[in-house]
Motif scaffolding. Sequence first.
Motif, PDB file in Angstrom:
ATOM      1  N   PRO A 111      -5.886  -3.488  -6.937  1.00 15.94           N
ATOM      2  CA  PRO A 111      -5.189  -2.423  -7.669  1.00 15.94           C
ATOM      3  C   PRO A 111      -6.111  -1.273  -8.072  1.00 15.94           C
ATOM      4  N   ARG A 112      -5.670  -0.073  -7.845  1.00 18.49           N
ATOM      5  CA  ARG A 112      -6.452   1.104  -8.235  1.00 18.49           C
ATOM      6  C   ARG A 112      -6.593   1.156  -9.758  1.00 18.49           C
TER       7      ARG A 112
ATOM      8  N   VAL B  36      -5.014  -0.320   2.656  1.00 23.53           N
ATOM      9  CA  VAL B  36      -3.703  -0.673   2.127  1.00 23.53           C
ATOM     10  C   VAL B  36      -3.905  -1.385   0.797  1.00 23.53           C
ATOM     11  N   GLU B  37      -3.120  -1.032  -0.218  1.00 23.20           N
ATOM     12  CA  GLU B  37      -3.307  -1.594  -1.559  1.00 23.20           C
ATOM     13  C   GLU B  37      -2.470  -2.839  -1.778  1.00 23.20           C
ATOM     14  N   GLY B  38      -3.079  -3.824  -2.459  1.00 22.21           N
ATOM     15  CA  GLY B  38      -2.381  -5.027  -2.890  1.00 22.21           C
ATOM     16  C   GLY B  38      -2.698  -5.293  -4.350  1.00 22.21           C
TER      17      GLY B  38
ATOM     18  N   GLU C   7       0.617 -13.068  -1.698  1.00 17.31           N
ATOM     19  CA  GLU C   7       1.812 -12.359  -1.239  1.00 17.31           C
ATOM     20  C   GLU C   7       1.498 -10.914  -0.868  1.00 17.31           C
ATOM     21  N   SER C   8       0.677 -10.255  -1.679  1.00 16.17           N
ATOM     22  CA  SER C   8       0.356  -8.857  -1.381  1.00 16.17           C
ATOM     23  C   SER C   8      -0.539  -8.763  -0.152  1.00 16.17           C
ATOM     24  N   GLY C   9      -1.408  -9.750   0.056  1.00 15.95           N
ATOM     25  CA  GLY C   9      -2.221  -9.767   1.266  1.00 15.95           C
ATOM     26  C   GLY C   9      -1.379  -9.944   2.509  1.00 15.95           C
ATOM     27  N   TYR C  10      -0.373 -10.802   2.398  1.00 17.29           N
ATOM     28  CA  TYR C  10       0.554 -11.028   3.513  1.00 17.29           C
ATOM     29  C   TYR C  10       1.292  -9.736   3.865  1.00 17.29           C
TER      30      TYR C  10
END
Length: 344
Positions: free
Chosen positions: A191-192, A219-221, A226-229
Motif C-alpha cells: 500500500p502506498r 501493480v498495487e496490493g 488475495e491481492s497478490g493473486y
Amino acid sequence: MSAGLFPAGRVTVEDVARRAGVSTATVSRAVNGTARVAQETLDRVQHAIDELGFRPTPAAQNLRQQRTRNIALVVPTITNPFFPELVAGVAPEITRRGSSLLLLSTDDPEGEATRVAQSRLADGILLVGSMERSGVRQRTPHLDLPVVAFDRAAASLRTTVVQCDNAAGARAVVTHLAGLGHRHIAHLRGPRGLDVADQRARGHRRALLELGLDARLEVEGDFSEESGYAAALRLLDGPERPTAVFAANDLMAIGALAAFRARGVRVPEEISVAGFDGIRLGRYLHPTLTTYAQPIAEIAQRAVTLVLDAVDSGSPLPRGRSAPHVLTLAGELVVGGSTSAVPS
C-alpha cells in the motif's frame, strides 16, 4: 496500630484499605497497576503496606516504581505468518529479562498502544505499525513510557523504529533477477504511504533505473495473498507480460504463484517470482520461494533490548526531532526454485 498486630500472611487488602483510607478497589488498582491512581494515593497505600507488614507480592514489591513487569506487544494481525514469527523472537528475551509478554492484536495498533500506556497495563510497548497511511491521522501526545516500533513505523506515534533495510533488500532481489537475464521485471507493491511498502518500491525502481530497465511495470496490493493473486492476473492480462515478478512480501508472492498456476503459466520456466520477508512457509512451497529474508530474530532482539533497557534505566529512547529514529538491519537474499534464467 502496630505491624505486630498483623503477623505476616494475615494482613488483608481490607486492612491496607482501612489504614490508607481508601477502598479495596483502589488498593487493588494501585498494587496491580491496572488503572491510573494519583501519586498521593499510591504513597498512602504503599505506606500502609509497609506499616502493616502486608505480605509482598511481585506487584506490591514494584509499587513504588509502578512496575507491572509486563511488556505489551501490539500487532495489526496474527493471520500474516510474519507476525507470529516476530512474536516467537520477542517472547524468550522478555522472559529472560524477568517480564511477561502481553500480546494484543488489533486493527488500530497505535490507538491500542495509547490505551495501554494510559492505563499503565505495561512498563513498555513493542508495536508493529498499522496499515494507516502516513500523515492521515493526527499524531497523538507523547506516551509516558518506552515505545519501540518494529517492522513498520507507527503512523500516528513518533517512536524509535527497528526494521530491515527494505530498499537494499528490494535492490538485492532486482539485481538477482536481472542477473538471470530478466529485463521486464514487474513489482507487486504494498500500500502506498506505508513506510515498508514505499521503501521496497523505491529500491525496486532505483535498481531498475540503474540497470537501464523500464521501472513502470507496477501493480498495487495490500500485502495479502488475495491481492497478490489479483495483481498477478492483471499483469497476465496487461499489454506486456513480464518475465519476472518481485512481490513486496511473501504472501503476495504466494498469491501470484496461485494465479499463475490457475492460468497454466509455469514458474519459473515461463515467469520467475520472488518475494520479501523470508517466512517459513516459503520453504515448503513447490517451487520453493526466492525471497529477501528479514533478520526476524535480530529485529525482535534489538527491539526488546531497547524497550527493557529504557524501562530498567528510566532513560528516554532515542528519537528524531521530526521523524522516527530508525535502526536498520540487513537481511539476506535466499534463492529458491521460483526464479531461473529468462525464458528463451
